[in-house]
Design an enzyme around this catalytic site. Structure first.
Site, PDB file in Angstrom:
ATOM      1  N   HIS A  78      -2.677   1.113   2.151  1.00 22.90           N
ATOM      2  CA  HIS A  78      -3.461   0.186   1.398  1.00 22.90           C
ATOM      3  C   HIS A  78      -4.989   0.258   1.376  1.00 22.90           C
ATOM      4  CE1 HIS A  78      -3.587  -3.378   4.319  1.00 22.90           C
ATOM      5  NE2 HIS A  78      -4.594  -2.806   4.406  1.00 22.90           N
TER       6      HIS A  78
ATOM      7  N   GLU B  51      -1.552  -3.402  -1.837  1.00 25.86           N
ATOM      8  CA  GLU B  51      -0.310  -2.998  -0.974  1.00 25.86           C
ATOM      9  C   GLU B  51       0.524  -1.944  -1.745  1.00 25.86           C
ATOM     10  OE1 GLU B  51      -0.460  -3.509   1.931  1.00 25.86           O
ATOM     11  OE2 GLU B  51      -0.257  -5.797   2.399  1.00 25.86           O
TER      12      GLU B  51
HETATM   13  P1  PGA Z   1      -8.547  -1.845  10.323  1.00 24.38           P
HETATM   14  O1  PGA Z   1      -8.006  -2.414   8.560  1.00 24.38           O
HETATM   15  O2  PGA Z   1      -9.949  -1.373   9.946  1.00 24.38           O
HETATM   16  O3  PGA Z   1      -9.119  -3.322  10.807  1.00 24.38           O
HETATM   17  O4  PGA Z   1      -7.478  -1.055  10.662  1.00 24.38           O
HETATM   18  C1  PGA Z   1      -8.182  -1.292   7.797  1.00 24.38           C
HETATM   19  C2  PGA Z   1      -7.394  -2.173   6.477  1.00 24.38           C
HETATM   20  O5  PGA Z   1      -6.615  -2.840   6.477  1.00 24.38           O
HETATM   21  O6  PGA Z   1      -8.084  -1.720   5.305  1.00 24.38           O
END
Ligand code: PGA
Length: 261
Positions: free
Chosen positions: A138, A143
């Site tokens: 995503h 999503e």
């Molecule tokens: P994260 O999240 O940097 O905490 O891995 C990334 C996202 O869900 O876009």
């Protein structure tokens, strides 16, 4: 798209912060689209250091939010409004009057989404949009199977994303909201420059699908292939499943410095 493989998260943060600084030197009132999550923190730390040592002036910069939980009041510590105030605006010394974001607590969620898309357009559009990537591919909270031309709207999080984000809610997945407002993929693609940072082995599959897979709604980040100026910055671990990694390394190593990202 351009793929830049860096040694680690700190190097990625420094490279992207310098790109943002160059933009702000050219356009002091640039609209910077920012992302939440753990990955972009080294970018914000590196940019704040540049502000402190006088390498860049952010006094006229404007900040735009990418996504937000639905149902959390703006002052909830884990609303992205609060997270961005804590992690981006305060360290950079930017006031909330220069902040654009959707109202995650609005009664009319659809109206709030449409109002936010209008607000972004009226502000002249996002100059540089930072992106993280979910383990499911995503971007923002688009999503898998999100429309590649979607506008800002309400989305339902996958259970994987809720589990990934439970760490921000005392490890309790039940506290993670089910619904979010996110800039649509079509909205994101309107930014003038997209910069995605991914670090760690758990992002390697999503990065391989984004960069070398087909453009497909099942991997929303693959929509970056449709953008004329998209930069993907990855550490060695996140790059570990790229077939063209050596080509990307050679290309970046021979790039003239004046070109920047
Ligand atoms: P994260 O999240 O940097 O905490 O891995 C990334 C996202 O869900 O876009």
């Amino acid at each position: 798209m351009e793929v830049v493989i860096v040694a680690d998260a700190k190097a990625g943060g420094e490279l992207i912060a310098e790109t943002m600084a160059q933009l702000l030197r050219r356009k002091p009132d640039a609209l910077l689209g920012v992302a939440t999550g753990s990955t972009p923190l080294p970018i914000y730390q590196a940019l704040a250091a540049k502000v402190r040592n006088g390498a860049v002036d952010v006094s006229r910069a404007r900040i735009a939010q990418l996504d937000e939980y639905v149902g959390l009041p703006a002052d909830h510590p884990e609303s992205y409004h609060s997270v961005l105030r804590r992690e981006v605006l305060e360290p950079l010394g930017i006031g909330m009057d220069a902040f654009l974001g959707p109202d995650g607590a609005a009664e009319d969620v659809q109206g709030a989404c449409e109002a936010y898309d209008r607000e972004l357009a009226e502000a002249g559009g996002v100059d540089l949009q930072l992106l993280g990537i979910g383990t499911d591919g995503h971007i923002g909270f688009n999503e898998p199977c999100s429309s590649l031309v979607s506008r800002t709207r309400i989305k339902t999080l996958t259970e994987q994303t809720r589990a990934d984000n439970a760490r921000f809610f005392d490890g309790d997945v039940d506290q993670v909201p089910h619904h979010v407002i996110t800039q649509g993929i079509g909205t994101i693609l309107e930014a003038r420059h997209l910069v995605l940072l991914a670090t760690g082995e758990n992002k390697a599959d999503a990065i391989a699908a984004t960069v070398e897979g087909p453009v497909a709604a099942v991997c929303p980040a693959s929509a970056l292939q449709l953008h004329p100026h998209a930069t993907v910055v990855v550490d060695e671990a996140a790059a570990s499943k790229l077939k063209f990694a050596d080509y990307f390394r050679r290309t970046y190593a021979s790039k003239p410095e004046w070109q920047g990202l």
